[in-house]
Design a protein around this motif. Structure first.
Motif, PDB file in Angstrom:
ATOM      1  N   GLU A  85      -2.630   9.161  -1.381  1.00 49.82           N
ATOM      2  CA  GLU A  85      -3.648   9.610  -0.440  1.00 49.82           C
ATOM      3  C   GLU A  85      -3.170  10.834   0.348  1.00 49.82           C
ATOM      4  O   GLU A  85      -3.913  11.796   0.518  1.00 49.82           O
ATOM      5  CB  GLU A  85      -3.983   8.462   0.520  1.00 49.82           C
ATOM      6  CG  GLU A  85      -5.103   8.777   1.478  1.00 49.82           C
ATOM      7  CD  GLU A  85      -5.334   7.675   2.477  1.00 49.82           C
ATOM      8  OE1 GLU A  85      -6.334   6.959   2.356  1.00 49.82           O
ATOM      9  OE2 GLU A  85      -4.501   7.522   3.393  1.00 49.82           O
ATOM     10  N   CYS A 120      -7.273   7.612   5.198  1.00 52.23           N
ATOM     11  CA  CYS A 120      -7.749   6.414   5.869  1.00 52.23           C
ATOM     12  C   CYS A 120      -6.654   5.385   6.107  1.00 52.23           C
ATOM     13  O   CYS A 120      -6.859   4.448   6.857  1.00 52.23           O
ATOM     14  CB  CYS A 120      -8.926   5.793   5.126  1.00 52.23           C
ATOM     15  SG  CYS A 120      -8.505   4.995   3.584  1.00 52.23           S
ATOM     16  N   CYS A 121      -5.506   5.531   5.491  1.00 54.50           N
ATOM     17  CA  CYS A 121      -4.451   4.534   5.670  1.00 54.50           C
ATOM     18  C   CYS A 121      -3.180   5.127   6.255  1.00 54.50           C
ATOM     19  O   CYS A 121      -2.122   4.507   6.201  1.00 54.50           O
ATOM     20  CB  CYS A 121      -4.143   3.845   4.342  1.00 54.50           C
ATOM     21  SG  CYS A 121      -5.473   2.765   3.786  1.00 54.50           S
ATOM     22  N   GLY A 138      -7.981   0.870   8.118  1.00 53.30           N
ATOM     23  CA  GLY A 138      -9.027   1.866   7.942  1.00 53.30           C
ATOM     24  C   GLY A 138      -8.964   2.923   9.022  1.00 53.30           C
ATOM     25  O   GLY A 138      -8.137   2.860   9.936  1.00 53.30           O
ATOM     26  N   LEU A 145      -3.430   0.602   8.326  1.00 53.01           N
ATOM     27  CA  LEU A 145      -3.831   0.188   6.981  1.00 53.01           C
ATOM     28  C   LEU A 145      -5.242  -0.391   6.946  1.00 53.01           C
ATOM     29  O   LEU A 145      -5.841  -0.499   5.892  1.00 53.01           O
ATOM     30  CB  LEU A 145      -2.833  -0.835   6.435  1.00 53.01           C
ATOM     31  CG  LEU A 145      -1.454  -0.289   6.130  1.00 53.01           C
ATOM     32  CD1 LEU A 145      -0.518  -1.418   5.734  1.00 53.01           C
ATOM     33  CD2 LEU A 145      -1.523   0.752   5.032  1.00 53.01           C
ATOM     34  N   CYS A 167     -13.902   4.672   6.965  1.00 54.27           N
ATOM     35  CA  CYS A 167     -13.422   4.104   5.699  1.00 54.27           C
ATOM     36  C   CYS A 167     -12.690   2.811   6.038  1.00 54.27           C
ATOM     37  O   CYS A 167     -11.637   2.842   6.679  1.00 54.27           O
ATOM     38  CB  CYS A 167     -12.496   5.080   4.984  1.00 54.27           C
ATOM     39  SG  CYS A 167     -13.339   6.557   4.413  1.00 54.27           S
ATOM     40  N   LEU A 196      -7.082  -5.106   2.026  1.00 53.01           N
ATOM     41  CA  LEU A 196      -5.859  -5.507   2.730  1.00 53.01           C
ATOM     42  C   LEU A 196      -5.291  -6.819   2.190  1.00 53.01           C
ATOM     43  O   LEU A 196      -4.111  -6.942   1.939  1.00 53.01           O
ATOM     44  CB  LEU A 196      -6.146  -5.708   4.225  1.00 53.01           C
ATOM     45  CG  LEU A 196      -6.003  -4.529   5.150  1.00 53.01           C
ATOM     46  CD1 LEU A 196      -6.413  -4.920   6.557  1.00 53.01           C
ATOM     47  CD2 LEU A 196      -4.607  -3.962   5.126  1.00 53.01           C
ATOM     48  N   HIS A 215     -14.611  -0.653  -0.280  1.00 59.60           N
ATOM     49  CA  HIS A 215     -14.576  -0.959  -1.707  1.00 59.60           C
ATOM     50  C   HIS A 215     -15.347  -2.227  -2.038  1.00 59.60           C
ATOM     51  O   HIS A 215     -16.170  -2.253  -2.939  1.00 59.60           O
ATOM     52  CB  HIS A 215     -13.134  -1.084  -2.196  1.00 59.60           C
ATOM     53  CG  HIS A 215     -13.037  -1.432  -3.653  1.00 59.60           C
ATOM     54  ND1 HIS A 215     -13.399  -0.545  -4.646  1.00 59.60           N
ATOM     55  CD2 HIS A 215     -12.662  -2.559  -4.279  1.00 59.60           C
ATOM     56  CE1 HIS A 215     -13.240  -1.118  -5.821  1.00 59.60           C
ATOM     57  NE2 HIS A 215     -12.781  -2.340  -5.638  1.00 59.60           N
ATOM     58  N   ASN A 219     -10.703  -0.546   4.911  1.00 60.63           N
ATOM     59  CA  ASN A 219      -9.876  -1.074   3.827  1.00 60.63           C
ATOM     60  C   ASN A 219     -10.181  -2.563   3.645  1.00 60.63           C
ATOM     61  O   ASN A 219      -9.642  -3.404   4.352  1.00 60.63           O
ATOM     62  CB  ASN A 219      -8.392  -0.858   4.129  1.00 60.63           C
ATOM     63  CG  ASN A 219      -7.511  -1.275   2.975  1.00 60.63           C
ATOM     64  OD1 ASN A 219      -7.967  -1.811   1.966  1.00 60.63           O
ATOM     65  ND2 ASN A 219      -6.223  -1.042   3.125  1.00 60.63           N
ATOM     66  N   PHE A 255       0.801  -1.226   0.000  1.00 62.34           N
ATOM     67  CA  PHE A 255       0.000   0.000   0.000  1.00 62.34           C
ATOM     68  C   PHE A 255       0.835   1.278   0.000  1.00 62.34           C
ATOM     69  O   PHE A 255       0.285   2.361   0.127  1.00 62.34           O
ATOM     70  CB  PHE A 255      -0.966   0.006   1.195  1.00 62.34           C
ATOM     71  CG  PHE A 255      -2.145  -0.901   0.991  1.00 62.34           C
ATOM     72  CD1 PHE A 255      -3.241  -0.488   0.260  1.00 62.34           C
ATOM     73  CD2 PHE A 255      -2.136  -2.181   1.508  1.00 62.34           C
ATOM     74  CE1 PHE A 255      -4.317  -1.328   0.045  1.00 62.34           C
ATOM     75  CE2 PHE A 255      -3.211  -3.038   1.302  1.00 62.34           C
ATOM     76  CZ  PHE A 255      -4.298  -2.608   0.577  1.00 62.34           C
ATOM     77  N   TYR A 264      -0.270   3.795  -2.667  1.00 63.17           N
ATOM     78  CA  TYR A 264      -1.576   4.348  -2.324  1.00 63.17           C
ATOM     79  C   TYR A 264      -1.452   5.371  -1.190  1.00 63.17           C
ATOM     80  O   TYR A 264      -2.029   6.460  -1.260  1.00 63.17           O
ATOM     81  CB  TYR A 264      -2.569   3.250  -1.923  1.00 63.17           C
ATOM     82  CG  TYR A 264      -3.854   3.852  -1.445  1.00 63.17           C
ATOM     83  CD1 TYR A 264      -4.795   4.312  -2.357  1.00 63.17           C
ATOM     84  CD2 TYR A 264      -4.099   4.038  -0.088  1.00 63.17           C
ATOM     85  CE1 TYR A 264      -5.956   4.931  -1.928  1.00 63.17           C
ATOM     86  CE2 TYR A 264      -5.254   4.656   0.351  1.00 63.17           C
ATOM     87  CZ  TYR A 264      -6.178   5.101  -0.574  1.00 63.17           C
ATOM     88  OH  TYR A 264      -7.312   5.720  -0.152  1.00 63.17           O
ATOM     89  N   GLN A 265      -0.688   5.030  -0.162  1.00 64.88           N
ATOM     90  CA  GLN A 265      -0.526   5.954   0.958  1.00 64.88           C
ATOM     91  C   GLN A 265       0.088   7.275   0.510  1.00 64.88           C
ATOM     92  O   GLN A 265      -0.319   8.336   0.982  1.00 64.88           O
ATOM     93  CB  GLN A 265       0.338   5.323   2.052  1.00 64.88           C
ATOM     94  CG  GLN A 265      -0.405   4.270   2.848  1.00 64.88           C
ATOM     95  CD  GLN A 265       0.466   3.684   3.929  1.00 64.88           C
ATOM     96  OE1 GLN A 265       1.495   3.083   3.650  1.00 64.88           O
ATOM     97  NE2 GLN A 265       0.050   3.862   5.160  1.00 64.88           N
TER      98      GLN A 265
END
Length: 167
Positions: free
Chosen positions: A44, A52-53, A59, A57, A72, A77, A121, A74, A37, A40-41
């Motif tokens: 974000e 949210c992470c 949420g 991770l 939120c 994961l 998601h 996740n 992740f 993504y982090q």
């Protein structure tokens, strides 16, 4: 994901219940999930006011005001991201995804918002049996509105479970 595929398959294949997953989440995060992740982090943190992470991770949740709380979750994961196993077969995430229920329950214990919204998601059907069951119970008693994606069909469902209804 690919460099850690064998490690992720082996580790997650040994987890059969909520307690074990939550107890091993820190080790799993340090060994597998953080690398998975990291992009993504970074994205974000560049575009989102509420991340949210950032801390966990699994949420995060916020009380936007006294009326609205938002969590939120996740659900990705444990996703294999469409990779193939050693035999060349696609690895399906359906009914395999596990979630951080411990952090979710900790947030709920301190949240006083009148209306709580859950954003995730994957829909419940994509979660491992224990995660589906536990999250279904939490939704029924704690959340008024649930947003999930992944299924690319527009659908709105009103559901009444347990003590109260949710959409």
């Amino acid at each position: 994901l690919k460099p850690l595929l064998t490690l992720q398959l082996g580790a997650l294949g040994q987890i059969r219940d909520e307690t074990l997953f939550n107890n091993e989440l820190t080790t799993l995060s340090n060994t597998i999930f953080k690398a998975k992740f990291s992009n993504y982090q970074k994205a974000e943190s560049d575009f989102a006011q509420y991340t949210c992470c950032a801390d966990s991770l699994g949420g995060a949740g916020w009380e936007l005001n006294q009326d609205v709380g938002l969590y939120c979750l996740n659900t990705a994961l444990c996703s294999f991201g469409g990779l193939k196993d050693a035999d060349g077969n696609s690895i399906s995430d359906k009914e395999r995804l596990m979630i951080d229920t411990r952090s979710l329950n900790q947030w709920l214990a301190g949240a006083s918002s009148k209306t709580k919204i859950l954003v995730m998601h994957h829909p419940l059907e994509w979660l491992a049996e224990w995660a589906n069951s536990e999250l279904g119970k939490i939704i029924a008693t704690e959340f008024h509105l649930v947003f999930s994606g992944h299924v690319h069909q527009q659908d709105v469902v009103f559901s009444s479970r347990g003590n109260g209804p949710s959409i």
